[in-house]
Design a protein around this motif. Structure first.
Motif, PDB file in Angstrom:
ATOM      1  N   ASN A 127       0.844  -1.197   0.000  1.00  0.00           N
ATOM      2  CA  ASN A 127       0.000   0.000   0.000  1.00  0.00           C
ATOM      3  C   ASN A 127       0.872   1.237   0.000  1.00  0.00           C
ATOM      4  OD1 ASN A 127       0.486  -0.696   2.957  1.00  0.00           O
ATOM      5  ND2 ASN A 127      -0.422   1.330   3.139  1.00  0.00           N
ATOM      6  N   GLY A 128       0.293   2.315  -0.447  1.00  0.00           N
ATOM      7  CA  GLY A 128       1.005   3.579  -0.519  1.00  0.00           C
ATOM      8  C   GLY A 128       0.966   4.141  -1.918  1.00  0.00           C
ATOM      9  N   CYS A 129       2.085   4.718  -2.334  1.00  0.00           N
ATOM     10  CA  CYS A 129       2.166   5.369  -3.646  1.00  0.00           C
ATOM     11  C   CYS A 129       2.952   4.555  -4.671  1.00  0.00           C
ATOM     12  CB  CYS A 129       2.811   6.746  -3.502  1.00  0.00           C
ATOM     13  SG  CYS A 129       1.796   7.911  -2.572  1.00  0.00           S
ATOM     14  N   PHE A 130       3.519   3.434  -4.283  1.00  0.00           N
ATOM     15  CA  PHE A 130       4.184   2.502  -5.196  1.00  0.00           C
ATOM     16  C   PHE A 130       5.293   3.164  -6.020  1.00  0.00           C
ATOM     17  CE2 PHE A 130      -0.504   1.665  -5.282  1.00  0.00           C
ATOM     18  CZ  PHE A 130      -0.500   0.801  -4.213  1.00  0.00           C
ATOM     19  N   CYS A 131       6.047   4.048  -5.403  1.00  0.00           N
ATOM     20  CA  CYS A 131       7.133   4.771  -6.094  1.00  0.00           C
ATOM     21  C   CYS A 131       6.608   5.543  -7.292  1.00  0.00           C
ATOM     22  CB  CYS A 131       8.256   3.820  -6.496  1.00  0.00           C
ATOM     23  SG  CYS A 131       9.022   2.998  -5.091  1.00  0.00           S
ATOM     24  N   ALA A 132       5.363   5.980  -7.225  1.00  0.00           N
ATOM     25  CA  ALA A 132       4.739   6.748  -8.304  1.00  0.00           C
ATOM     26  C   ALA A 132       3.970   7.923  -7.703  1.00  0.00           C
ATOM     27  CB  ALA A 132       3.819   5.854  -9.119  1.00  0.00           C
ATOM     28  N   HIS A 133       4.628   8.645  -6.788  1.00  0.00           N
ATOM     29  CA  HIS A 133       3.959   9.716  -6.045  1.00  0.00           C
ATOM     30  C   HIS A 133       3.261  10.738  -6.943  1.00  0.00           C
ATOM     31  CE1 HIS A 133       6.703   7.923  -3.157  1.00  0.00           C
ATOM     32  NE2 HIS A 133       5.879   8.368  -2.220  1.00  0.00           N
ATOM     33  N   PRO A 134       3.909  11.267  -7.988  1.00  0.00           N
ATOM     34  CA  PRO A 134       3.205  12.251  -8.832  1.00  0.00           C
ATOM     35  C   PRO A 134       1.949  11.666  -9.486  1.00  0.00           C
ATOM     36  CG  PRO A 134       5.561  12.337  -9.243  1.00  0.00           C
ATOM     37  CD  PRO A 134       5.317  11.134  -8.381  1.00  0.00           C
ATOM     38  N   TYR A 135       2.017  10.424  -9.919  1.00  0.00           N
ATOM     39  CA  TYR A 135       0.862   9.807 -10.572  1.00  0.00           C
ATOM     40  C   TYR A 135      -0.268   9.572  -9.576  1.00  0.00           C
ATOM     41  CZ  TYR A 135      -1.809   6.703 -13.620  1.00  0.00           C
ATOM     42  OH  TYR A 135      -2.799   6.128 -14.367  1.00  0.00           O
ATOM     43  N   LYS A 160      -0.793  11.267  -6.852  1.00  0.00           N
ATOM     44  CA  LYS A 160      -1.358  12.594  -6.555  1.00  0.00           C
ATOM     45  C   LYS A 160      -2.342  13.003  -7.646  1.00  0.00           C
ATOM     46  CE  LYS A 160       1.882  15.559  -5.949  1.00  0.00           C
ATOM     47  NZ  LYS A 160       3.007  16.456  -5.657  1.00  0.00           N
ATOM     48  N   LEU A 161      -1.985  12.769  -8.901  1.00  0.00           N
ATOM     49  CA  LEU A 161      -2.871  13.109 -10.013  1.00  0.00           C
ATOM     50  C   LEU A 161      -4.163  12.293  -9.951  1.00  0.00           C
ATOM     51  CD1 LEU A 161      -3.301  14.543 -12.794  1.00  0.00           C
ATOM     52  CD2 LEU A 161      -2.269  12.505 -13.817  1.00  0.00           C
ATOM     53  N   LEU A 162      -4.035  10.977  -9.773  1.00  0.00           N
ATOM     54  CA  LEU A 162      -5.214  10.108  -9.727  1.00  0.00           C
ATOM     55  C   LEU A 162      -6.158  10.468  -8.585  1.00  0.00           C
ATOM     56  CD1 LEU A 162      -3.694   6.561 -10.416  1.00  0.00           C
ATOM     57  CD2 LEU A 162      -5.114   7.934 -11.943  1.00  0.00           C
ATOM     58  N   MET A 163      -5.579  10.892  -7.459  1.00  0.00           N
ATOM     59  CA  MET A 163      -6.398  11.172  -6.285  1.00  0.00           C
ATOM     60  C   MET A 163      -6.797  12.641  -6.166  1.00  0.00           C
ATOM     61  SD  MET A 163      -4.775   8.520  -3.561  1.00  0.00           S
ATOM     62  CE  MET A 163      -6.303   8.407  -2.632  1.00  0.00           C
ATOM     63  N   GLY A 164      -6.402  13.435  -7.146  1.00  0.00           N
ATOM     64  CA  GLY A 164      -6.806  14.844  -7.148  1.00  0.00           C
ATOM     65  C   GLY A 164      -6.158  15.666  -6.048  1.00  0.00           C
ATOM     66  N   ILE A 165      -4.910  15.351  -5.717  1.00  0.00           N
ATOM     67  CA  ILE A 165      -4.183  16.097  -4.680  1.00  0.00           C
ATOM     68  C   ILE A 165      -3.555  17.324  -5.337  1.00  0.00           C
ATOM     69  CG2 ILE A 165      -2.344  15.990  -2.944  1.00  0.00           C
ATOM     70  CD1 ILE A 165      -4.589  13.972  -2.398  1.00  0.00           C
ATOM     71  N   ASP A 166      -4.032  18.513  -4.976  1.00  0.00           N
ATOM     72  CA  ASP A 166      -3.465  19.730  -5.568  1.00  0.00           C
ATOM     73  C   ASP A 166      -2.192  20.137  -4.828  1.00  0.00           C
ATOM     74  OD1 ASP A 166      -4.242  21.043  -3.218  1.00  0.00           O
ATOM     75  OD2 ASP A 166      -6.013  21.937  -4.128  1.00  0.00           O
ATOM     76  N   ASP A 167      -1.538  21.184  -5.314  1.00  0.00           N
ATOM     77  CA  ASP A 167      -0.258  21.607  -4.732  1.00  0.00           C
ATOM     78  C   ASP A 167      -0.384  22.004  -3.266  1.00  0.00           C
ATOM     79  OD1 ASP A 167       1.104  21.108  -7.085  1.00  0.00           O
ATOM     80  OD2 ASP A 167       1.019  23.184  -7.788  1.00  0.00           O
ATOM     81  N   GLY A 180       6.899  14.457  11.439  1.00  0.00           N
ATOM     82  CA  GLY A 180       6.816  13.115  12.011  1.00  0.00           C
ATOM     83  C   GLY A 180       5.472  12.430  11.905  1.00  0.00           C
ATOM     84  N   ASP A 181       4.567  12.939  11.063  1.00  0.00           N
ATOM     85  CA  ASP A 181       3.237  12.344  10.933  1.00  0.00           C
ATOM     86  C   ASP A 181       3.035  11.872   9.490  1.00  0.00           C
ATOM     87  OD1 ASP A 181       0.559  11.654  10.812  1.00  0.00           O
ATOM     88  OD2 ASP A 181      -0.168  13.518  11.700  1.00  0.00           O
ATOM     89  N   ARG A 182       3.063  10.546   9.296  1.00  0.00           N
ATOM     90  CA  ARG A 182       2.884   9.962   7.958  1.00  0.00           C
ATOM     91  C   ARG A 182       1.474   9.377   7.784  1.00  0.00           C
ATOM     92  NH1 ARG A 182       7.673   9.305   5.360  1.00  0.00           N
ATOM     93  NH2 ARG A 182       6.890   7.590   4.094  1.00  0.00           N
ATOM     94  N   SER A 183       0.556   9.751   8.632  1.00  0.00           N
ATOM     95  CA  SER A 183      -0.766   9.119   8.640  1.00  0.00           C
ATOM     96  C   SER A 183      -1.679   9.559   7.507  1.00  0.00           C
ATOM     97  CB  SER A 183      -1.457   9.373   9.979  1.00  0.00           C
ATOM     98  OG  SER A 183      -1.686  10.755  10.170  1.00  0.00           O
ATOM     99  N   ASN A 184      -1.380  10.665   6.848  1.00  0.00           N
ATOM    100  CA  ASN A 184      -2.265  11.180   5.796  1.00  0.00           C
ATOM    101  C   ASN A 184      -1.687  11.067   4.399  1.00  0.00           C
ATOM    102  OD1 ASN A 184      -4.466  11.986   7.442  1.00  0.00           O
ATOM    103  ND2 ASN A 184      -3.225  13.687   8.164  1.00  0.00           N
ATOM    104  N   ILE A 185      -0.665  10.250   4.229  1.00  0.00           N
ATOM    105  CA  ILE A 185      -0.093  10.091   2.901  1.00  0.00           C
ATOM    106  C   ILE A 185      -1.122   9.396   2.018  1.00  0.00           C
ATOM    107  CG2 ILE A 185       1.713   8.964   1.545  1.00  0.00           C
ATOM    108  CD1 ILE A 185       3.560   9.272   3.947  1.00  0.00           C
ATOM    109  N   PRO A 186      -1.454   9.995   0.870  1.00  0.00           N
ATOM    110  CA  PRO A 186      -2.430   9.358  -0.010  1.00  0.00           C
ATOM    111  C   PRO A 186      -1.858   8.085  -0.620  1.00  0.00           C
ATOM    112  CG  PRO A 186      -1.447  11.251  -1.091  1.00  0.00           C
ATOM    113  CD  PRO A 186      -0.921  11.231   0.317  1.00  0.00           C
ATOM    114  N   GLY A 187      -2.731   7.219  -1.059  1.00  0.00           N
ATOM    115  CA  GLY A 187      -2.264   5.997  -1.696  1.00  0.00           C
ATOM    116  C   GLY A 187      -3.390   5.029  -1.942  1.00  0.00           C
ATOM    117  N   ALA A 188      -3.010   3.810  -2.279  1.00  0.00           N
ATOM    118  CA  ALA A 188      -3.960   2.752  -2.589  1.00  0.00           C
ATOM    119  C   ALA A 188      -3.383   1.427  -2.097  1.00  0.00           C
ATOM    120  CB  ALA A 188      -4.224   2.702  -4.093  1.00  0.00           C
ATOM    121  N   VAL A 189      -4.166   0.398  -2.210  1.00  0.00           N
ATOM    122  CA  VAL A 189      -3.741  -0.966  -1.886  1.00  0.00           C
ATOM    123  C   VAL A 189      -3.497  -1.658  -3.223  1.00  0.00           C
ATOM    124  CG1 VAL A 189      -4.422  -3.157  -0.825  1.00  0.00           C
ATOM    125  CG2 VAL A 189      -5.136  -0.989   0.201  1.00  0.00           C
TER     126      VAL A 189
END
Length: 133
Positions: free
Chosen positions: A38-46, A48-55, A68-77
């Motif tokens: 789970n996570g961003c699979f070494c494809a963070h920009p992609y 972010k684009l898929l999930m609509g994360i703006d700058d 020190g807070d990694r609880s809100n990192i976007p991603g998928a399974v």
């Protein structure tokens, strides 16, 4: 059918509505015995684009990580299949996902905000059981 491999992909990425990807992955792991990533699979920009994360949102997430807070990192399974997987294993995955979607999992999962990971309440890994130190 292993003789027909055209137009097949052995990877599925998904999220379960209203559940963090890390929680879904933890439940599959601890209760289903199913290893996923789970996570961003070494494809963070992609991602972010898929999930609509703006700058602005990306900067807020980066600030949280730096504090020190990694609880809100976007991603998928991500589930990966190989030619060695059986239909019974696929059925087990489907049953585990139904359990999660219906919120019928057993554990009370605690978020480790620093790592962005979930573990069942009271879980303490015993590495001595598996490794010689």
């Amino acid at each position: 059918n292993p003789d027909v491999v055209d137009n097949r992909l052995g990877v599925i990425a998904f999220n379960v509505a209203d559940l963090p990807h890390a929680l879904t992955a933890a439940i599959l792991n601890y209760e289903g015995g199913i290893g996923v990533r789970n996570g961003c699979f070494c494809a963070h920009p992609y991602i972010k684009l898929l999930m609509g994360i703006d700058d602005a949102a990306a900067q807020e997430i980066e600030s949280q990580i730096l504090h020190g807070d990694r609880s809100n990192i976007p991603g998928a399974v991500r589930v990966s299949f190989g030619m060695y997987n059986t239909e019974a294993e696929i059925e087990r995955l489907i049953d585990a996902l139904k359990m999660i979607v219906n919120r019928n999992y057993k554990g009370n999962y605690i978020l480790d905000r620093q790592r962005g990971e979930y573990h069942p309440e009271g879980y303490i890994p015993d590495f001595k059981k598996y490794f010689t130190l």
